[in-house]
Design a protein around this motif. Sequence first.
Motif, mmCIF file in Angstrom:
data_model
loop_
_atom_site.group_PDB
_atom_site.id
_atom_site.type_symbol
_atom_site.label_atom_id
_atom_site.label_comp_id
_atom_site.label_asym_id
_atom_site.label_seq_id
_atom_site.Cartn_x
_atom_site.Cartn_y
_atom_site.Cartn_z
ATOM 1 N N TYR A 28 0.834 -1.198 0.000
ATOM 2 C CA TYR A 28 0.000 0.000 0.000
ATOM 3 C C TYR A 28 0.872 1.253 0.000
ATOM 4 N N LEU A 29 1.808 1.309 0.961
ATOM 5 C CA LEU A 29 2.624 2.520 1.080
ATOM 6 C C LEU A 29 3.703 2.596 0.005
ATOM 7 N N GLY A 30 4.155 1.427 -0.458
ATOM 8 C CA GLY A 30 5.234 1.429 -1.443
ATOM 9 C C GLY A 30 4.744 1.705 -2.850
ATOM 10 N N ALA A 31 3.565 1.213 -3.185
ATOM 11 C CA ALA A 31 3.121 1.334 -4.575
ATOM 12 C C ALA A 31 1.824 2.126 -4.719
ATOM 13 N N LEU A 32 0.780 1.639 -4.055
ATOM 14 C CA LEU A 32 -0.540 2.202 -4.299
ATOM 15 C C LEU A 32 -0.628 3.703 -4.000
ATOM 16 N N VAL A 33 0.023 4.121 -2.924
ATOM 17 C CA VAL A 33 0.000 5.541 -2.583
ATOM 18 C C VAL A 33 0.578 6.380 -3.731
ATOM 19 N N ASN A 34 1.606 5.840 -4.383
ATOM 20 C CA ASN A 34 2.193 6.562 -5.514
ATOM 21 C C ASN A 34 1.266 6.575 -6.721
ATOM 22 N N TRP A 35 0.575 5.481 -6.932
ATOM 23 C CA TRP A 35 -0.378 5.440 -8.046
ATOM 24 C C TRP A 35 -1.445 6.526 -7.856
ATOM 25 N N VAL A 36 -1.910 6.598 -6.617
ATOM 26 C CA VAL A 36 -2.976 7.550 -6.318
ATOM 27 C C VAL A 36 -2.471 8.976 -6.524
ATOM 28 N N GLU A 37 -1.253 9.196 -6.129
ATOM 29 C CA GLU A 37 -0.669 10.528 -6.287
ATOM 30 C C GLU A 37 -0.499 10.841 -7.784
ATOM 31 N N LEU A 38 -0.057 9.857 -8.563
ATOM 32 C CA LEU A 38 0.168 10.091 -9.995
ATOM 33 C C LEU A 38 -1.125 10.335 -10.772
ATOM 34 N N GLN A 39 -2.218 9.749 -10.299
ATOM 35 C CA GLN A 39 -3.466 9.940 -11.050
ATOM 36 C C GLN A 39 -3.947 11.394 -10.975
#
Length: 339
Positions: A28-39
């Motif tokens: 969650y903190l390593g990947a998904l949070v970044n995806w959410v930020e990039l969207q």
Amino acid sequence: MPDATPATPPRSLSGMQPTSDSLHLGNYLGALVNWVELQERTDAFYFVADLHAQTVPTDPEVIRRRTRVTAAQFIAGGVDPERSALFCQSHVREHTEVAWILACQTGFGEMSRMTQFKDKTTKGQNANVGLFTYPVLMASDILLYRPDFVPVGDDQRQHLEITRDLATRFNSRFGQTFTVPEPYILKESARIMDLQEPQNKMSGSTSPDKGLLLLSDEPSRLAKKVRSAVTDTDGEIRFDPESKAGVSNLLTIHSAMSRRPVAELVAEYAGRGYGDLKKAVAEAVVAAVEPFQARMAELMDDPAELDRILAKGAARATEIARPTRDAVYDAVGVLPAQR
Ligand code: TRP
């Protein structure tokens, strides 16, 4: 980054394999949070890499369930299917079509040198040819969308490099067809370690259950896992990942979940016991996970809606992937099918 005129925002793309029944805090903190930020600032394409998951023999029912769960967890974790195309890799057939063409441009030797393949096979995983050509499918996943950003963890660095090599080679053999993607290796916003073996990263495939904080764990279970986290015997709360891996990990988790700087937490807990710290960490984790779980429950209650979201995502993805596939087929001399 290419010049981003307001009319065409940069594009980002990433995928994750449906290899477990729940993401853990590290994913969650390593990947998904970044995806959410990039969207927020890119035209984002996120997919469940269900075909990559076929490289490891798994019960079909289990794969089916995990594919839905993984997609739902992306949404519960903040991927907004109205803004980002969210889809299953297998629903966009261009992924496998272009993978074949790329495979025909890939050397047997260069695939044999991929470290992830070597690691998995030396660890005794019975290698199939799918596992061997895994990076080619991944290159296809990426190149079809001509993305500006491919957010991945450090473990995927070599796969991105081979993707760049294949794109460059293809372009020089057949003319400019692919955009060579820039590596965008995520700086881990927070490196989350195994609660039981805090010198190792929290990992869905190697951590024991007690070492993992799963986003689907009951709150009481999360609290229990935090309470039994391994610490040390010097009794002092300070941030020192080298010599105090367990305590530092608890501070990192607290900081990431409560969005408070580690230094502030250290000041607050200085002189207090590990029990107090663990109690606070458990509360911060539970508070962050509860809304996620509520959203998950809604999504899993309505699989038809989830399937509609995935269908819409696949349709958007196909709009981008198809013209690239057509260009690839044309470049190598495949006759266009007359329909
Ligand atoms: N190999 C990636 C992983 O295991 C998942 C993946 C497949 C991927 N295709 C991709 C990631 C394309 C980024 C882009 O994490």
